[in-house]
Structure formats: C-alpha cells, structure tokens
Write an enzyme that holds these catalytic residues in place. Sequence first.
Site, PDB file in Angstrom:
ATOM      1  CE  LYS A 105      39.679  80.910  35.588  1.00 10.19           C
ATOM      2  NZ  LYS A 105      40.390  80.345  36.726  1.00 10.19           N
ATOM      3  CE1 TYR A 123      51.599  82.901  39.027  1.00 12.85           C
ATOM      4  CE2 TYR A 123      49.821  81.537  39.870  1.00 12.85           C
ATOM      5  CZ  TYR A 123      50.312  82.412  38.924  1.00 12.85           C
ATOM      6  OH  TYR A 123      49.523  82.808  37.879  1.00 12.85           O
TER       7      TYR A 123
HETATM    8  P1  NAP Z   1      38.547  86.764  43.551  1.00 14.61           P
HETATM    9  O1  NAP Z   1      37.470  85.940  42.966  1.00 14.61           O
HETATM   10  O2  NAP Z   1      38.670  88.199  43.203  1.00 14.61           O
HETATM   11  O3  NAP Z   1      38.441  86.634  45.177  1.00 14.61           O
HETATM   12  C1  NAP Z   1      39.285  87.399  45.988  1.00 14.61           C
HETATM   13  C2  NAP Z   1      39.228  86.880  47.418  1.00 14.61           C
HETATM   14  O4  NAP Z   1      40.252  87.559  48.166  1.00 14.61           O
HETATM   15  C3  NAP Z   1      37.908  87.173  48.140  1.00 14.61           C
HETATM   16  O5  NAP Z   1      37.642  86.123  49.041  1.00 14.61           O
HETATM   17  C4  NAP Z   1      38.260  88.467  48.913  1.00 14.61           C
HETATM   18  O6  NAP Z   1      37.493  88.667  50.072  1.00 14.61           O
HETATM   19  C5  NAP Z   1      39.672  88.153  49.318  1.00 14.61           C
HETATM   20  N1  NAP Z   1      40.484  89.323  49.667  1.00 14.61           N
HETATM   21  C6  NAP Z   1      40.966  90.269  48.845  1.00 14.61           C
HETATM   22  N2  NAP Z   1      41.708  91.162  49.556  1.00 14.61           N
HETATM   23  C7  NAP Z   1      41.693  90.738  50.831  1.00 14.61           C
HETATM   24  C8  NAP Z   1      42.282  91.226  52.033  1.00 14.61           C
HETATM   25  N3  NAP Z   1      43.053  92.323  52.038  1.00 14.61           N
HETATM   26  N4  NAP Z   1      42.085  90.547  53.182  1.00 14.61           N
HETATM   27  C9  NAP Z   1      41.310  89.421  53.191  1.00 14.61           C
HETATM   28  N5  NAP Z   1      40.724  88.906  52.093  1.00 14.61           N
HETATM   29  C10 NAP Z   1      40.921  89.563  50.916  1.00 14.61           C
HETATM   30  O7  NAP Z   1      39.990  86.128  43.214  1.00 14.61           O
HETATM   31  P2  NAP Z   1      40.329  84.622  42.756  1.00 14.61           P
HETATM   32  O8  NAP Z   1      40.291  84.527  41.288  1.00 14.61           O
HETATM   33  O9  NAP Z   1      39.530  83.699  43.575  1.00 14.61           O
HETATM   34  O10 NAP Z   1      41.857  84.523  43.198  1.00 14.61           O
HETATM   35  C11 NAP Z   1      42.209  84.385  44.566  1.00 14.61           C
HETATM   36  C12 NAP Z   1      43.695  84.097  44.700  1.00 14.61           C
HETATM   37  O11 NAP Z   1      43.994  82.810  44.146  1.00 14.61           O
HETATM   38  C13 NAP Z   1      44.579  85.109  43.994  1.00 14.61           C
HETATM   39  O12 NAP Z   1      45.645  85.429  44.850  1.00 14.61           O
HETATM   40  C14 NAP Z   1      45.077  84.370  42.762  1.00 14.61           C
HETATM   41  O13 NAP Z   1      46.370  84.784  42.418  1.00 14.61           O
HETATM   42  C15 NAP Z   1      45.106  82.931  43.255  1.00 14.61           C
HETATM   43  N6  NAP Z   1      44.919  81.950  42.167  1.00 14.61           N
HETATM   44  C16 NAP Z   1      45.947  81.085  41.904  1.00 14.61           C
HETATM   45  C17 NAP Z   1      45.810  80.139  40.902  1.00 14.61           C
HETATM   46  C18 NAP Z   1      46.950  79.203  40.622  1.00 14.61           C
HETATM   47  O14 NAP Z   1      46.969  78.574  39.555  1.00 14.61           O
HETATM   48  N7  NAP Z   1      47.891  79.030  41.537  1.00 14.61           N
HETATM   49  C19 NAP Z   1      44.635  80.072  40.137  1.00 14.61           C
HETATM   50  C20 NAP Z   1      43.593  80.954  40.434  1.00 14.61           C
HETATM   51  C21 NAP Z   1      43.769  81.901  41.450  1.00 14.61           C
HETATM   52  P3  NAP Z   1      36.064  89.456  49.976  1.00 14.61           P
HETATM   53  O15 NAP Z   1      35.108  88.438  49.431  1.00 14.61           O
HETATM   54  O16 NAP Z   1      35.796  89.833  51.381  1.00 14.61           O
HETATM   55  O17 NAP Z   1      36.279  90.619  49.063  1.00 14.61           O
END
Ligand code: NAP
Length: 285
Positions: free
Chosen positions: A70, A228
């Site tokens: 991205k 989701y």
């Molecule tokens: P990312 O950049 O990898 O960030 C992951 C985040 O999750 C970080 O803040 C991490 O904390 C935290 N985390 C992971 N495991 C954890 C745990 N066991 N306990 C507490 N915190 C935890 O991921 P991302 O791309 O931002 O995605 C985040 C979420 O948003 C995902 O679930 C994804 O499916 C969802 N999402 C949905 C959409 C949609 O269209 N609905 C679009 C994008 C993303 P640390 O920094 O401490 O590691």
Amino acid sequence: MEINGKTKLAGLIGNPVEHTLSPVIHNTIAGCMGENMVYIPLPVKKDIEAAVKGAYALGIQGLNITVPYKSAVIPYLSDVDSEAAVIGAVNTLVRTEDGFKGYNTDLPGLYRAILSEGIAVEGSRIIIVGAGGAARAAAFMGAFYKAERIVILNRTVQKAVNIAKEVTEKTGFSEIEALSIEEFDKIEGCGYLVLQATKAGLFPKTEETPISDESFFKKAAVVYDLIYTPEETMFMRLSKKQGVKAYNGLKMLLYQGVAAYEMWNHVRVPDKIVQKAYEALQSKI
Ligand code: NAP
C-alpha cells in the site's frame, strides 16, 4: 457474463491474495450493471514496480492494492490523490493517460460503513484499538471528518504514539493521544465510538481479543470491529454482553470496493446493487 474481445480487466495486487473477497464485490456489481469487466486476484511475490508497469502496459483498467504494497507502490504511480498522499497509503489505482493514479478508498469506505449504521463521526469521541495500517487510516478518518477527540490504544504503545504524532503533523488535528491497551482506564469520560483495528480475533484465532476486561465497554457508545471473519468476534461478543451495539467490518470492505468500482467505470452504483454485493459477500463469509 460472456468474456470477449472488449472485456476490461481489473484486479487485486498483494501477497497473499488467495483469500480475498474483492472479486465477489466487483464481479457482482459488474454483472448487475452489465459492465463488461472482470476482476481477478493478481498475486505479486516481489517487484511491485514491474507489476504496476506491466499492468499498465497490458491495459488493465484499475487495480486494488493490499498488504504489503500500500505504501511501496507509491513511487511507481504517475499521480497520487491529495488525501492518499497525506495518509501515505493507496489501495486503489485508476488508469490515466500517463500511468496509474493512486487513491485511498479504505478511509471513505470506513466512513461510509459507519455512517450507514447511523453512527456519526463528526463531533464524536473515538477510541481506536490497534496501531497498524488499518488503525492509521481510522485515525486519519477521525481527523478528516472532525471527531471531537481520538484515543489510540495499542499493545506496542510506541506505534500508537507515532500515528498520533503523524496525524497532528499532517492534518493539524491535535485532540489525539496514545496509550497502551492496559492503560485504558485513563481514558476520560464515556460515550466513545470504538474502532477495533487489531488482528486479535481474526480467523482462525477467533478466541483472541485485544481487551478482555469487560469494564472497558463502559466507555463505549458503540463498537465497530474492522474484522469481518468471523462475522462476530470475541470483542463484539464482550461488547454486546455489556449492552453495547457492535458491528463487523464487512461494510467497510464493501464500500472501499464500491468507491474503487465507481472510479474505474465512471458510474455511480445504485443502492440496490450495493445491497446485492453486500448479500453476495455475506453468503461467502
Ligand atoms: P497490521 O498493520 O498488521 O496491524 C496489526 C495490529 O494488531 C497491531 O496494532 C498489533 O499490535 C495488533 N495485534 C495483533 N495481535 C494482537 C493481539 N493478540 N493483541 C493485541 N493486539 C494485537 O494489520 P492491519 O492491516 O492494520 O489490519 C488490522 C485489522 O483490520 C485486521 O484484523 C484486518 O482484518 C482488519 N482490516 C479490515 C478491513 C476491512 O475492509 N474491513 C481493511 C483493512 C484491515 P502491535 O503493534 O502491538 O503488534
């Protein structure tokens, strides 16, 4: 639909892309609107520059970009929309005369999804749980759409601090603070819109939750979990147990896709076709 000599191609670049639901959105809408376009996943293991230039040379109409490209894709675009440039991440590429122009439809997708549930962002107090890419887009959304205040909670507090600082530097929005998740009881007052943007609880680790202390939900007016799959996360269940309404992130996925489709095809997708795409998504999860 019949694929013929005039079929336009769109797709999703990322790694991995095998489990994407985006083809469901775009192919359903194209089918309903009689648009001669197909949308496919395009796994790119490395060399995003070659992938983008090759896609342009092949006449590809439009692309979505997902993890891990991205931000990495930006140097290979002919132009970047001003909002996407501030966020520093694009998820949609639109074909222009001299190359692809990058946009970010995650942010308006999240906004429209929240709005569609009758929840206001303007003037609201927001708690964002997480500090990854999705949380970052959520923080900029809060700043762009004039939230009253934003609190970012993250397991690794420094990442939350960095986002808060960046949002203030780039937008001038200063009512934003960062705390570690354990410090949630330092958050002032209640009535917050809570955006759950961590990976905790994402399939297959459905028993995880970033916060298990039920007293947290006393701060919430409503919860929007960006996950989701599963349809209802542990975080959503805990929230509902405390009498707080909770929604999943399927509509965010839907609306970021609708916004991309509209730009690629220069159309407005009618609500009844958006609803058809939503139903198609629901049947897949
Ligand atoms: P990312 O950049 O990898 O960030 C992951 C985040 O999750 C970080 O803040 C991490 O904390 C935290 N985390 C992971 N495991 C954890 C745990 N066991 N306990 C507490 N915190 C935890 O991921 P991302 O791309 O931002 O995605 C985040 C979420 O948003 C995902 O679930 C994804 O499916 C969802 N999402 C949905 C959409 C949609 O269209 N609905 C679009 C994008 C993303 P640390 O920094 O401490 O590691």
